[in-house]
Design an enzyme around this catalytic site. Structure first.
Site, PDB file in Angstrom:
ATOM      1  N   TYR A 192      -3.453-104.914   0.627  1.00  0.00           N
ATOM      2  CA  TYR A 192      -2.076-105.401   0.493  1.00  0.00           C
ATOM      3  C   TYR A 192      -1.182-104.307  -0.088  1.00  0.00           C
ATOM      4  CZ  TYR A 192       1.882-108.236  -1.097  1.00  0.00           C
ATOM      5  OH  TYR A 192       3.144-108.741  -1.318  1.00  0.00           O
TER       6      TYR A 192
ATOM      7  N   SER B 278       6.926-105.066  -1.978  1.00  0.00           N
ATOM      8  CA  SER B 278       6.426-105.799  -3.141  1.00  0.00           C
ATOM      9  C   SER B 278       6.081-104.810  -4.245  1.00  0.00           C
ATOM     10  CB  SER B 278       5.167-106.584  -2.760  1.00  0.00           C
ATOM     11  OG  SER B 278       4.495-107.065  -3.907  1.00  0.00           O
TER      12      SER B 278
END
Length: 311
Positions: free
Chosen positions: A184, A158
């Site tokens: 994350y 990501s």
């Protein structure tokens, strides 16, 4: 190094990328393939004639997805197998029952910005799910990947990796205040570093690994963020799930990527390396620290020690 470009782009769908590709006789595993872009990744691979295994936590949801994929593609070789990426025993069971070569492993499953939580081994949940679980899975399937002779691993990362490098001195937030987005980001950086080091270590087996940024897509991945993700992606940059799966399918199947690894793709093309946020268009660019070979080797060694200590 010349960046890889392809005829596809932001609006391309997985089906468009897979059109004309023949993977009959090939076998693929897609983790997290019972929802979101995992479903469309598996569907596109099935449309090429590949045997596709949906590796999922919820077997019931996986079986419903498999039936849907078979109905839409006509491919009856769509399997379902249980896999919990936070449970090393589940990963070992999956790998031990695999028989024969494996051509494609798509490490698609993941969690985003989850509340503070730890596995029974004490591993931070996002790092455990997004990185450690896939590390163990790929390592457990290495023999099957090597048997193919030209296997590919696709790791779904990501642009969130730009939020944090891997903080080796405190991966599990033992001292830092837990921040769901930093956790994350760290796990998504680990995804890219894994692709770099797996390609280097397993080159003699013909195994290559690349990381992809699928784009901004509203899926179950955003369940911990009220369904809106980071909330910073403008509407014109959002994709459908069919578009979100396109880059994974391209990196898994395109002859333009054959034999190449340790790279990072966005919108069906390799994206430039950047040294600070803002040097590339939003959602593009890969942080230099995520491609650093020394960091990749350090992460591999760290992860091996981590799982060895857990027994």
């Amino acid at each position: 190094m010349t960046l890889i470009e392809t005829p596809f782009g932001f609006a391309s769908t997985a089906a468009e990328v897979a059109r004309g590709v023949d993977l009959r006789g090939r076998r693929a595993v897609v983790t997290g393939a019972s929802s979101g872009i995992g479903v469309e990744t598996a569907r596109a691979l099935a449309s090429t004639g590949a045997e596709v295994t949906l590796a999922v936590r919820d077997v019931g949801a996986g079986e419903r997805t498999a039936k849907d994929i078979t109905a839409s593609t006509g491919n009856t070789a769509v399997r379902v197998a249980e896999l919990d990426l936070t449970a090393p025993a589940s990963i070992a069971a999956f790998a031990s029952t695999w028989d024969g070569p494996l051509h494609l492993l798509v490490a698609n499953a993941g969690v985003m910005a989850s509340p503070e939580q730890y596995t029974e081994q004490g591993w931070e949940w996002q790092f455990a799910t997004n990185h450690v679980g896939h590390f163990l899975l790929a390592d457990g399937l290495r023999g099957a990947l090597a048997a193919d002779g030209a296997a590919r691993i696709v790791v779904v990362s990501s642009s969130g990796h730009q939020l944090s490098p891997v903080v080796f001195d405190d991966v599990n937030f033992a001292f830092r205040r837990y921040d769901p987005w930093l956790a994350y980001g760290q796990s998504k950086t680990a995804n890219v570093l894994f692709a770099v080091e797996a390609t280097r270590r397993w080159a003699r087996d013909g195994i290559t690994a690349n990381a992809v940024m699928p784009g901004g897509i509203f899926t179950n991945l955003q369940r911990h963020t009220s369904g809106r993700g980071s909330g910073t992606v403008p509407p014109e940059l959002m994709k459908t799930v069919e578009q979100g799966a396109a880059t994974s399918v391209l990196v898994a199947t395109s002859p333009l990527v054959e034999g190449l690894g340790g790279r990072y793709f966005v919108d069906c093309a390799e994206t430039p390396t950047i040294d600070r946020r803002g040097q590339a268009p939003q959602l593009h660019g890969v942080a230099r620290y995520a491609l650093d070979p020394d960091g990749a080797a350090r992460l591999w060694d760290y992860t091996e020690r981590l799982v060895a200590t857990a027994g």
